[in-house]
Design an enzyme around this catalytic site. Structure first.
Site, PDB file in Angstrom:
ATOM      1  N   ILE A 176       0.562  -1.144   0.331  1.00  0.00           N
ATOM      2  CA  ILE A 176       0.063  -0.012   0.340  1.00  0.00           C
ATOM      3  C   ILE A 176       0.381   1.293   0.457  1.00  0.00           C
ATOM      4  O   ILE A 176       0.630   2.454   0.004  1.00  0.00           O
ATOM      5  CB  ILE A 176      -0.904  -0.050   1.256  1.00  0.00           C
ATOM      6  CG1 ILE A 176      -2.366   0.468   0.980  1.00  0.00           C
ATOM      7  CG2 ILE A 176      -0.436   0.757   2.366  1.00  0.00           C
ATOM      8  CD1 ILE A 176      -3.934   0.517   1.921  1.00  0.00           C
ATOM      9  N   HIS A 234       5.299 -11.995   6.069  1.00  0.00           N
ATOM     10  CA  HIS A 234       5.463 -11.674   4.696  1.00  0.00           C
ATOM     11  C   HIS A 234       6.896 -11.523   3.914  1.00  0.00           C
ATOM     12  O   HIS A 234       7.508 -10.796   3.964  1.00  0.00           O
ATOM     13  CB  HIS A 234       4.620 -10.136   3.982  1.00  0.00           C
ATOM     14  CG  HIS A 234       5.108  -9.221   5.354  1.00  0.00           C
ATOM     15  ND1 HIS A 234       4.837  -8.953   6.560  1.00  0.00           N
ATOM     16  CD2 HIS A 234       5.977  -8.117   5.157  1.00  0.00           C
ATOM     17  CE1 HIS A 234       5.087  -7.868   7.322  1.00  0.00           C
ATOM     18  NE2 HIS A 234       6.010  -7.819   6.709  1.00  0.00           N
TER      19      HIS A 234
HETATM   20  P1  AMP Z   1       6.814  -4.916   7.372  1.00  0.00           P
HETATM   21  O1  AMP Z   1       7.450  -3.407   7.760  1.00  0.00           O
HETATM   22  O2  AMP Z   1       8.197  -6.049   7.361  1.00  0.00           O
HETATM   23  O3  AMP Z   1       5.885  -5.404   8.570  1.00  0.00           O
HETATM   24  O4  AMP Z   1       6.108  -4.562   6.686  1.00  0.00           O
HETATM   25  C1  AMP Z   1       4.113  -4.569   6.400  1.00  0.00           C
HETATM   26  C2  AMP Z   1       4.413  -3.763   4.555  1.00  0.00           C
HETATM   27  O5  AMP Z   1       2.743  -3.834   4.770  1.00  0.00           O
HETATM   28  C3  AMP Z   1       4.749  -2.121   4.481  1.00  0.00           C
HETATM   29  O6  AMP Z   1       5.680  -2.253   3.220  1.00  0.00           O
HETATM   30  C4  AMP Z   1       2.944  -1.697   4.786  1.00  0.00           C
HETATM   31  O7  AMP Z   1       3.691  -0.451   3.727  1.00  0.00           O
HETATM   32  C5  AMP Z   1       2.314  -2.658   3.662  1.00  0.00           C
HETATM   33  N1  AMP Z   1       1.171  -2.674   4.112  1.00  0.00           N
HETATM   34  C6  AMP Z   1       0.225  -1.754   5.511  1.00  0.00           C
HETATM   35  N2  AMP Z   1      -0.785  -2.689   5.229  1.00  0.00           N
HETATM   36  C7  AMP Z   1      -0.895  -2.793   4.095  1.00  0.00           C
HETATM   37  C8  AMP Z   1      -2.310  -3.025   3.278  1.00  0.00           C
HETATM   38  N3  AMP Z   1      -3.385  -2.540   3.997  1.00  0.00           N
HETATM   39  N4  AMP Z   1      -2.534  -3.216   2.431  1.00  0.00           N
HETATM   40  C9  AMP Z   1      -1.279  -3.331   1.640  1.00  0.00           C
HETATM   41  N5  AMP Z   1       0.099  -3.432   1.809  1.00  0.00           N
HETATM   42  C10 AMP Z   1       0.201  -2.349   3.306  1.00  0.00           C
END
Ligand code: AMP
Ligand code: ZN
Length: 114
Positions: free
Chosen positions: A31, A100
């Site tokens: 996102i 992820h």
């Molecule tokens: P991390 O910091 O490795 O936990 O990465 C989490 C990622 O999830 C970040 O890059 C966010 O931008 C992404 N993120 C958070 N909410 C969403 C969402 N609703 N849809 C897609 N990506 C998201």
């Protein structure tokens, strides 16, 4: 798992721009993209962090990377190059506690990462 953002996306309760899915994982666009291509590859199984992996997850983790390879090709970044990253816990900036794999590409990526 209740109150998990990525479980909610997997269950279709929260929308996402899906680019890939199979029996083991789904992948969708981040996102807040940090590169022209920024995709998250997420196992359907709720695993909070890399620290929680068990030997039975070995094949699953392999499948995440096989998905990454396929998505990199379909996104057109495979030849130029791309990066895959698991952030684990606070010092790495993990914000969502459902495992992820980030796939980043489409620009030159600095090393070491910040
Ligand atoms: P991390 O910091 O490795 O936990 O990465 C989490 C990622 O999830 C970040 O890059 C966010 O931008 C992404 N993120 C958070 N909410 C969403 C969402 N609703 N849809 C897609 N990506 C998201
Ligand atoms: Zn989850």
């Amino acid at each position: 798992m209740a109150d998990c953002l990525f479980c909610s996306i997997i269950e279709g309760k929260i929308p996402a721009q899906k680019v890939y899915e199979d029996d083991n994982c789904i992948a969708f666009r981040d996102i807040k993209p940090q590169a022209p291509t920024h995709i998250l590859i997420v196992p359907r199984k709720h695993i909070p962090t890399l620290n929680d992996l068990v030997p039975d997850d070995a094949a699953l983790v392999g499948r995440l990377f096989l998905a990454a390879k396929q998505i990199a090709a379909s996104e057109g970044v495979a030849e130029a190059g791309y990066r895959t990253v698991f952030n684990c816990n606070a010092a790495a900036g993990q914000a969502v506690f459902h495992l992820h794999l980030h796939l980043l590409g489409g620009r030159n990526l600095g090393w070491p990462p910040g």
